[in-house]
Design an enzyme around this catalytic site. Sequence first.
Site, mmCIF file in Angstrom:
data_model
loop_
_atom_site.group_PDB
_atom_site.id
_atom_site.type_symbol
_atom_site.label_atom_id
_atom_site.label_comp_id
_atom_site.label_asym_id
_atom_site.label_seq_id
_atom_site.Cartn_x
_atom_site.Cartn_y
_atom_site.Cartn_z
ATOM 1 N N ASP A 30 -9.372 -0.338 5.128
ATOM 2 C CA ASP A 30 -8.267 -0.754 5.396
ATOM 3 C C ASP A 30 -8.480 -0.976 6.689
ATOM 4 O O ASP A 30 -9.167 -0.822 7.784
ATOM 5 C CB ASP A 30 -7.065 0.444 4.794
ATOM 6 C CG ASP A 30 -5.737 -0.426 4.742
ATOM 7 O OD1 ASP A 30 -5.477 -1.043 5.713
ATOM 8 O OD2 ASP A 30 -5.240 0.717 4.568
ATOM 9 N N ASP A 33 -7.424 -1.899 0.761
ATOM 10 C CA ASP A 33 -6.029 -2.869 1.251
ATOM 11 C C ASP A 33 -7.719 -3.943 1.475
ATOM 12 O O ASP A 33 -7.515 -4.268 2.271
ATOM 13 C CB ASP A 33 -5.417 -2.039 2.099
ATOM 14 C CG ASP A 33 -4.944 -3.335 2.590
ATOM 15 O OD1 ASP A 33 -4.573 -4.169 2.537
ATOM 16 O OD2 ASP A 33 -3.689 -2.583 2.820
ATOM 17 N N ASP A 44 -6.209 -6.573 3.193
ATOM 18 C CA ASP A 44 -6.768 -6.692 4.837
ATOM 19 C C ASP A 44 -7.725 -5.713 5.681
ATOM 20 O O ASP A 44 -8.219 -5.972 6.748
ATOM 21 C CB ASP A 44 -5.212 -6.610 5.325
ATOM 22 C CG ASP A 44 -5.168 -5.249 5.852
ATOM 23 O OD1 ASP A 44 -5.865 -4.302 5.897
ATOM 24 O OD2 ASP A 44 -3.497 -4.789 5.880
ATOM 25 N N HIS A 50 4.815 1.367 3.971
ATOM 26 C CA HIS A 50 3.299 0.793 3.640
ATOM 27 C C HIS A 50 2.408 1.370 4.442
ATOM 28 O O HIS A 50 1.176 1.505 4.471
ATOM 29 C CB HIS A 50 3.719 -0.576 3.122
ATOM 30 C CG HIS A 50 3.658 -1.438 4.369
ATOM 31 N ND1 HIS A 50 2.418 -2.962 4.291
ATOM 32 C CD2 HIS A 50 3.836 -1.330 5.363
ATOM 33 C CE1 HIS A 50 2.489 -3.505 5.649
ATOM 34 N NE2 HIS A 50 3.662 -2.293 5.911
ATOM 35 N N HIS A 96 0.973 -1.417 0.210
ATOM 36 C CA HIS A 96 -0.094 -0.433 -0.013
ATOM 37 C C HIS A 96 0.698 1.510 0.013
ATOM 38 O O HIS A 96 -0.076 2.127 -0.054
ATOM 39 C CB HIS A 96 -0.937 0.432 1.133
ATOM 40 C CG HIS A 96 -2.518 0.821 0.531
ATOM 41 N ND1 HIS A 96 -3.722 0.683 1.838
ATOM 42 C CD2 HIS A 96 -2.637 0.826 -0.621
ATOM 43 C CE1 HIS A 96 -4.175 1.216 0.698
ATOM 44 N NE2 HIS A 96 -4.031 1.493 0.103
ATOM 45 N N ASP A 126 -2.824 4.011 8.289
ATOM 46 C CA ASP A 126 -1.371 4.702 6.930
ATOM 47 C C ASP A 126 -0.530 5.292 7.217
ATOM 48 O O ASP A 126 -0.483 6.140 5.991
ATOM 49 C CB ASP A 126 -1.503 3.738 5.532
ATOM 50 C CG ASP A 126 -1.735 2.405 5.835
ATOM 51 O OD1 ASP A 126 -1.626 1.675 6.125
ATOM 52 O OD2 ASP A 126 -2.011 1.638 4.314
ATOM 53 N N HIS A 133 -5.995 -0.399 8.534
ATOM 54 C CA HIS A 133 -4.997 0.562 8.905
ATOM 55 C C HIS A 133 -4.829 1.690 8.354
ATOM 56 O O HIS A 133 -5.379 1.571 7.473
ATOM 57 C CB HIS A 133 -3.721 -0.095 8.727
ATOM 58 C CG HIS A 133 -2.894 -1.778 9.291
ATOM 59 N ND1 HIS A 133 -3.422 -2.689 8.304
ATOM 60 C CD2 HIS A 133 -2.762 -2.230 10.014
ATOM 61 C CE1 HIS A 133 -2.847 -4.204 8.438
ATOM 62 N NE2 HIS A 133 -2.988 -3.767 10.024
ATOM 63 N N GLU A 163 -2.262 -5.365 -1.517
ATOM 64 C CA GLU A 163 -2.118 -6.549 0.067
ATOM 65 C C GLU A 163 -2.449 -7.729 -0.670
ATOM 66 O O GLU A 163 -2.019 -8.319 0.495
ATOM 67 C CB GLU A 163 -2.154 -5.343 0.972
ATOM 68 C CG GLU A 163 -1.725 -4.122 1.430
ATOM 69 C CD GLU A 163 -0.350 -4.270 1.548
ATOM 70 O OE1 GLU A 163 0.296 -5.316 1.941
ATOM 71 O OE2 GLU A 163 0.493 -3.224 1.787
#
Length: 320
Positions: free
Chosen positions: A133, A244, A246, A150, A110, A137, A135, A289
């Site tokens: 996401d 993302d 994840d 990332h 990412h 980031d 996260h 990802e």
Amino acid sequence: MAPNLRYISSDTAALIKFPFSGGQPRNGVEFGPDALVAAGLPEQLESLGWKVVQDDSIDWDEVNNVARNDVSIDTLKNPRSVSLASEKLAAAVEKHAKAGSLPVTLGGDHSLGIGSMIGVARAHPGAAVIWVDAHSDINTPNTTPSGNLHGCPVAFALGLDGAYMAPFKDWLPNPPVNSPNRLVYIGLRDVDEGERKILKDLNIKVFSMHHVDKYGIGKVVDMALDHINNNTNRRDRPIHLSFDVDAMDPTVAPSTGTPVRGGLTFREGHYICEALYETGALVAMDMVEVNPMLEPKCAEATIAVGCSLVRAGLGESLLC
């Protein structure tokens, strides 16, 4: 069925493969783009009415040559190769977006968000970013606990503290072309301490998994769209969706580098993509990802989810 997006003047989806893993330490994510393509993503998008072109303009030999000799700057790992790859991606995304196509960037890690955010904003000034996401980031060079880039792309795209360091200062837009008030997060559940302060100080709109549980995904998406459209009933601000994998719960998409339990369900993730397409305002999408080398027995399922999320973002529906 032909695509129906107000800012896209052609029926072309430009797939930009970004086989780059330098923003994080795990090998394998560089194989994500080829895995998505090999799973039939171009043909799937063509079945939705898109004319698909694949962009191979990024000189990966040049990027990889830089990567071989890249050394950390303070805590930041691989800063020169991340910067170069991001600069090239920004140019590719901008080119396709200005030509009236829909750029779809396939990662890779990412860190590519630096380039995709800047490229979209150059072509569509005032565009919003919806960042899906686990996260946020948004670590800066001064807050990142790991030094992995990332975890920093949003901070660099927004020009936050420390972003204009060498080698990024030579090409990052100054002043930034992206703005915190045009950024919305959905699905967060793992945020670093320094990131919490940044999100609070900049008053960035965040819908964590707590909000998804509390309100339901339909209401969360409505509130996200309200925010980027200044709390009006209009749905006309251009949207860049950066997704993302994840963000999905690991039971849905396990083959990714930083899985976090308690994520989006299959339907919640797809609803986000479907609803953003339905606004008619989508101008770009990232899918990042996917790492076929992690949890290899589950890789096929994760790749399939990545493809289906892109299809949903580009118009697939039950009656399509």
